[in-house]
Design an enzyme around this catalytic site. Structure first.
Site, PDB file in Angstrom:
ATOM      1  N   GLY A  90      39.492  38.743 -22.692  1.00  0.00           N
ATOM      2  CA  GLY A  90      38.322  39.596 -22.621  1.00  0.00           C
ATOM      3  C   GLY A  90      37.590  39.410 -21.308  1.00  0.00           C
ATOM      4  O   GLY A  90      37.165  40.366 -20.675  1.00  0.00           O
ATOM      5  N   MET A 119      36.528  35.948 -18.159  1.00  0.00           N
ATOM      6  CA  MET A 119      36.730  34.574 -17.728  1.00  0.00           C
ATOM      7  C   MET A 119      35.508  34.082 -16.973  1.00  0.00           C
ATOM      8  O   MET A 119      34.986  34.776 -16.107  1.00  0.00           O
ATOM      9  CB  MET A 119      37.985  34.504 -16.841  1.00  0.00           C
ATOM     10  CG  MET A 119      38.286  33.124 -16.329  1.00  0.00           C
ATOM     11  SD  MET A 119      38.595  31.969 -17.671  1.00  0.00           S
ATOM     12  CE  MET A 119      38.021  30.451 -16.931  1.00  0.00           C
ATOM     13  N   GLU A 120      35.071  32.862 -17.302  1.00  0.00           N
ATOM     14  CA  GLU A 120      33.789  32.344 -16.843  1.00  0.00           C
ATOM     15  C   GLU A 120      33.844  31.620 -15.516  1.00  0.00           C
ATOM     16  O   GLU A 120      33.002  30.759 -15.238  1.00  0.00           O
ATOM     17  CB  GLU A 120      33.215  31.392 -17.905  1.00  0.00           C
ATOM     18  CG  GLU A 120      33.920  30.039 -18.019  1.00  0.00           C
ATOM     19  CD  GLU A 120      35.021  29.977 -19.067  1.00  0.00           C
ATOM     20  OE1 GLU A 120      35.406  28.873 -19.474  1.00  0.00           O
ATOM     21  OE2 GLU A 120      35.485  31.057 -19.469  1.00  0.00           O
ATOM     22  N   HIS A 154      28.335  35.629 -23.289  1.00  0.00           N
ATOM     23  CA  HIS A 154      29.233  34.495 -23.528  1.00  0.00           C
ATOM     24  C   HIS A 154      29.696  33.876 -22.214  1.00  0.00           C
ATOM     25  O   HIS A 154      29.611  32.661 -22.028  1.00  0.00           O
ATOM     26  CB  HIS A 154      30.436  34.976 -24.345  1.00  0.00           C
ATOM     27  CG  HIS A 154      31.444  33.910 -24.642  1.00  0.00           C
ATOM     28  ND1 HIS A 154      31.507  33.240 -25.838  1.00  0.00           N
ATOM     29  CD2 HIS A 154      32.458  33.393 -23.882  1.00  0.00           C
ATOM     30  CE1 HIS A 154      32.485  32.363 -25.811  1.00  0.00           C
ATOM     31  NE2 HIS A 154      33.084  32.439 -24.629  1.00  0.00           N
ATOM     32  N   GLU A 155      30.192  34.708 -21.306  1.00  0.00           N
ATOM     33  CA  GLU A 155      30.722  34.162 -20.054  1.00  0.00           C
ATOM     34  C   GLU A 155      29.606  33.581 -19.197  1.00  0.00           C
ATOM     35  O   GLU A 155      29.798  32.564 -18.522  1.00  0.00           O
ATOM     36  CB  GLU A 155      31.492  35.235 -19.285  1.00  0.00           C
ATOM     37  CG  GLU A 155      32.617  35.892 -20.071  1.00  0.00           C
ATOM     38  CD  GLU A 155      33.605  34.913 -20.705  1.00  0.00           C
ATOM     39  OE1 GLU A 155      33.769  33.792 -20.180  1.00  0.00           O
ATOM     40  OE2 GLU A 155      34.201  35.259 -21.729  1.00  0.00           O
ATOM     41  N   GLU A 160      34.317  26.407 -26.024  1.00  0.00           N
ATOM     42  CA  GLU A 160      34.431  27.741 -26.623  1.00  0.00           C
ATOM     43  C   GLU A 160      33.679  27.856 -27.952  1.00  0.00           C
ATOM     44  O   GLU A 160      32.992  28.839 -28.191  1.00  0.00           O
ATOM     45  CB  GLU A 160      35.900  28.117 -26.796  1.00  0.00           C
ATOM     46  CG  GLU A 160      36.664  28.292 -25.490  1.00  0.00           C
ATOM     47  CD  GLU A 160      36.087  29.344 -24.570  1.00  0.00           C
ATOM     48  OE1 GLU A 160      35.216  30.135 -25.001  1.00  0.00           O
ATOM     49  OE2 GLU A 160      36.496  29.383 -23.402  1.00  0.00           O
TER      50      GLU A 160
END
Length: 868
Positions: free
Chosen positions: A273, A275-276, A309-310, A332
């Protein structure tokens, strides 16, 4: 120099099992890494210079082992001098070193355009981008590719300015300039040490939606969302979501952003979805691009969730990372919990909780009850990419939620503050996180740590006895055997519990937290003034399967009066589930309690539309199957369709009123407008189940009049399952309107793969031959494969053709992208739960996949474990 491969060097086996108990610190530290990229689609050259020194916390070694994947070094040097004595051990580079500090250099060269795995540096529609988690950096250069090796990076990128006018990487820009022949360059530096999985690079012809954010200490942070110029108008929601997330993280967790700028790039070819990567998040375009004409309300919500979230990973994942991949849930699970909390705060907490639990039950509970079951902190793996699972993410988040429930708001916040302070700049473990919570709160959480190591979903039975003014709650728990764990210990299960008056509908025993730690327990309630109804696991305080001794009348009353919104929803779901299970078994059951409860919900003036939509939606076929000893998809489907039909007929007036509502303009994405549209489509589906001909007319009218994707796609979903001329008309019109928009055409594929029709297998076989179907693009592949695999009735067609179709698709995908292919296996995983004929057909396809020569280790692990 010549490539030097020692034929006698040990070769790595293809499918090596990595075990948590074997963890050892890496013998060398790499405090600084300098990278020089000469970028091109067909050929990219990378020069890496690593400062290395012995790690005093590890056993010493006279060999520097650097991981690689499909790379061959063009040159190796140590302390400025070429080295000839290096060896290859499989894909890894072994460099002999004397004790002390050294400067190690490696040159590599590869083709991003040929990288169909989309791991490492790859090409996507003319641009270059990276994905390095979990082990993609080793496809760029040789490096100790493990999360506990943290390094500061300085990166120089050189590229053709006409092809790649924008050059981005982690950290802050330092210098840039132009050279000869149209080449330009840029240098960036990231001041924070990070593991290589957080490295990111993007080069392409991109434009930015620019904004800024002022942090709580008054620093100005420049923000940029980089996309193709035509997509700029679709980035506003993502930018607003980012700023809301930044402010929320300051207010709720005290976490301030730490760099001068924060960039996001949207790409159309992406395995995940998003990537951080530190300071440069790379996103699947599906989680950035949105406007009312092309994105549903659910898409808008998902964008807000994933952007948050990221961003939250900047602290829970970047500043504090995980020591090894067995600790993956450290970052996570914690960050999923944080994004769930953010979603609840900016929307409806009750609806958000229902949505989170539905996802958990649909995916994670199935993992826990099949051969792919594993703990939140696994003990071993063959391919780490296979452990990016709902157990790690969603069950991990539930574990964090339980810790917060036990500690309370203030003590939990004190614990997270200590965790970030204590481990900033370090690679930590799940035990480190729990220890910080314990030290800050003074509360022993040992009893909850079993959730990290023991797989399986606990089953809890609850029975309430009442005599006079006293009520006694009897609790019992069990956990079924899972692979490698045949004997289970009792879990610590926090159960928020209250008693509701049968006559008054009020709480006659206020909510209390019961911690079930043994196999059995009793709890007493005193001063009970009227017959009591049990409201338990309120807010879904523990991720369990609950079996409560309650009559249908009791559930009907709780569905109308429970003071906890989630418990009220649960009562309705349980009422429906009991009817569905009994009917699927061939029993005759009166549906009137369900009809009355649904009718009361629709007519209520106290409930908002979004909550009504969730409450009246019958449980999924997979959820019904989870509650049965043997799954018969045809019987379950028939029962669910019968219930939908009865509801649609008996409550046609109430449903029609709901379907006519929701007239807010499509650009209105307020909670009220989204709720009205959600109820509108749920009501339309039930009306169509009760009267298909009238439902088709209503759906076509909604489709034609829609000024937003939510109403348009909702109507198309209803039509896709009907046998009516309006079905083809809508599908053709949708395709003609959006055929040049890849994300929307993904919806077109997915809706048909999810259709509840006898000929859905034929439909997906045809769709896989469609000119727009490209299995090399993960979004397009998933639009068919995931949607079809979750379509329990169609996928489990008794002919077995659905199994063969998905198996063929998996094998085709494995040649292109093993990581994505492996994630398509779970629909086969619980084959032993199904009736014998289907079970045998599923097993045959799994065996066929496993016997295929050249299987990737990603797919091998998933399939071999599924056959156990």
């Amino acid at each position: 120099m010549d490539v030097r491969v020692n034929a006698e060097a040990p070769q790595s086996p293809q499918h090596v099992e990595i075990r948590r108990e074997d963890y050892r610190p890496y013998p060398w530290k790499v405090p600084n890494t300098r990278l020089k990229f000469t970028l091109g689609l067909g050929k990219t050259r990378v020069q890496a210079i690593l400062d290395v020194e012995p790690n005093a916390a590890a056993e010493s070694s006279d060999v520097l082992c650097l991981n690689g994947d499909e790379l061959t070094p063009l040159g190796v040097w140590v302390d400025g001098s070429p080295l000839d004595s290096w060896l290859m051990d499989g894909d890894d580079l072994l460099i002999p070193l004397t004790p002390g500090k050294h400067e190690v250099g490696i040159d590599t060269e590869f083709s991003p355009a040929a990288n169909t795995k989309l791991m490492g540096l790859y090409a996507s529609n003319g641009m270059l981008c990276t994905q390095c988690e979990a082990e993609g950096f080793r496809r760029i250069t040789f490096f100790p590719d493990r999360p506990d090796v943290l390094s500061r990076y300085r990166v120089r990128m050189e590229a053709d300015k006409a092809k790649f006018p924008i050059l981005l990487t982690n950290g802050n820009p330092i210098e840039s300039g132009e050279g000869a022949d149209g080449i330009h360059w840029a240098e960036w530096e990231d001041p924070f040490p990070k593991p290589c999985y957080l490295f990111a690079l993007v080069a392409g012809d991109l434009k930015a939606n620019r904004d800024s954010f002022t942090t709580m200490s008054g620093r100005k942070v420049e923000l940029g969302i980089w996309v193709r110029e035509a997509d700029l108008p679709k980035t506003s929601h993502a930018m607003e979501s980012l700023k809301r997330a930044m402010r929320w993280d300051e207010e709720v967790y005290g976490r301030e952003y730490d760099l001068d700028l924060f960039n996001i790039v949207a790409v159309s070819d992406f395995n995940m979805g998003a990537m951080e990567n530190k300071g440069l998040n790379i996103f699947n375009s599906a989680y950035i691009l949105a406007d009312p004409d092309t994105a549903t309300d659910g898409d808008f919500d998902n964008i807000a969730r994933v952007v948050a979230h990221e961003y939250f990973h900047n602290w829970s994942g970047d500043r504090v990372t995980c020591r090894d991949w067995f600790q993956l849930s450290l970052k996570e699970g914690f960050t999923v919990f944080r994004d769930q909390s953010f979603g609840a705060d900016i929307g409806s907490p009750a609806v958000k909780r229902i949505d989170d639990v539905r996802t958990l039950r649909m995916i994670q509970f199935q993992e826990d009850s099949g051969p792919l079951a594993h703990p939140v902190r696994p003990d071993s793996y063959i391919e780490i990419s296979n452990f990016y699972t709902a157990t790690i993410y969603n069950k991990g988040a539930e574990l964090i939620r339980m810790m917060k429930t036990v500690l309370g708001e203030k003590k939990f916040r004190a614990g997270t503050d200590l965790y970030f302070e204590r481990h900033d700049g370090e690679a930590a473990t799940c035990d480190d996180f729990v220890k910080a919570l314990e030290d800050a709160s003074g509360v022993d959480l040992t009893h909850l740590k079993l959730w990290y190591s023991q797989a399986g979903t606990p089953h809890v039975t609850a029975r309430l006895e009442q005599t006079g003014g006293k009520a006694v709650l009897h609790l019992r728990q069990s956990v079924a055997a899972t692979p490698g764990q045949p004997v289970k210990k009792p879990m610590a299960i926090p159960l928020k519990t209250a008693l509701i008056g049968e006559e008054s509908g009020a709480e006659i025993a206020s909510e209390r937290l019961i911690l079930l730690e043994e196999s059995e327990a009793t709890v007493e309630f005193d001063n009970i003034s009227e017959p009591a109804l049990l409201s338990i696991n309120r807010g879904f305080s523990a991720p369990i399967v609950l079996d409560v001794d309650r009559k249908p009348d009791d559930l009907e009353k709780l569905a109308a009066s429970d003071t906890d919104p989630f418990a009220r929803y649960e009562a309705m779901q349980e009422l429906m589930l009991r009817w569905l299970i009994s009917t699927a078994k061939g029993e005759t059951v009166d549906p009137q309690p369900v009809i009355r409860a649904v009718g009361d919900t629709l007519r209520s003036n106290q409930l908002d539309s979004a909550f009504k939509a969730e409450v009246i939606l019958p449980p999924s076929e997979s959820m019904v199957g989870d509650r049965m000893d043997v799954i018969d998809p045809a019987a379950i489907h028939a029962a669910r369709e019968q219930l939908r039909s009865v509801i649609g007929r008996d409550l046609s007036s109430e449903l029609a009123n709901a379907q006519r509502g929701g007239g807010q303009p499509g650009h209105d994405v307020s909670a009220e407008a989204k709720g009205a549209r959600r109820l509108r489509t749920v009501a339309l589906g039930l009306l169509a189940a009760g009267d298909p001909a009238n439902g088709a007319k209503l759906a076509k009218a909604q489709f034609g009049a829609a000024d937003n994707m939510t109403d348009r796609q909702g109507a198309m979903m209803v039509l896709a399952s009907l046998e009516a001329p309006q079905r083809k008309e809508a599908l053709d019109a949708f395709y003609a309107r959006y055929e040049d928009d890849p994300l929307v055409i993904d919806k077109w594929f997915g809706v048909q793969a999810a259709a509840q029709r006898p000929d859905t297998v034929d439909q997906v076989v045809a769709l896989a031959e469609h000119p727009k179907f490209n299995p090399a693009n993960p979004n397009r592949l998933r639009s068919i494969a995931i949607s079809f695999g979750m379509n329990q009735w169609a996928f489990h067609d008794e002919s077995g053709r659905g199994y063969r179709f998905l198996a063929d698709l998996i094998l085709k995908a494995d040649k292109l992208n093993p990581q994505v292919a492996a994630r398509l296996v779970p629909p086969f995983g619980r084959w032993q739960r199904f009736e014998p004929k289907r079970a045998a057909l599923m097993r045959t396809e799994l065996e066929r996949i496993l016997s295929t020569p050249g299987l990737s280790k990603d797919l091998y692990e998933q399939v071999s474990k599924s056959l156990v």
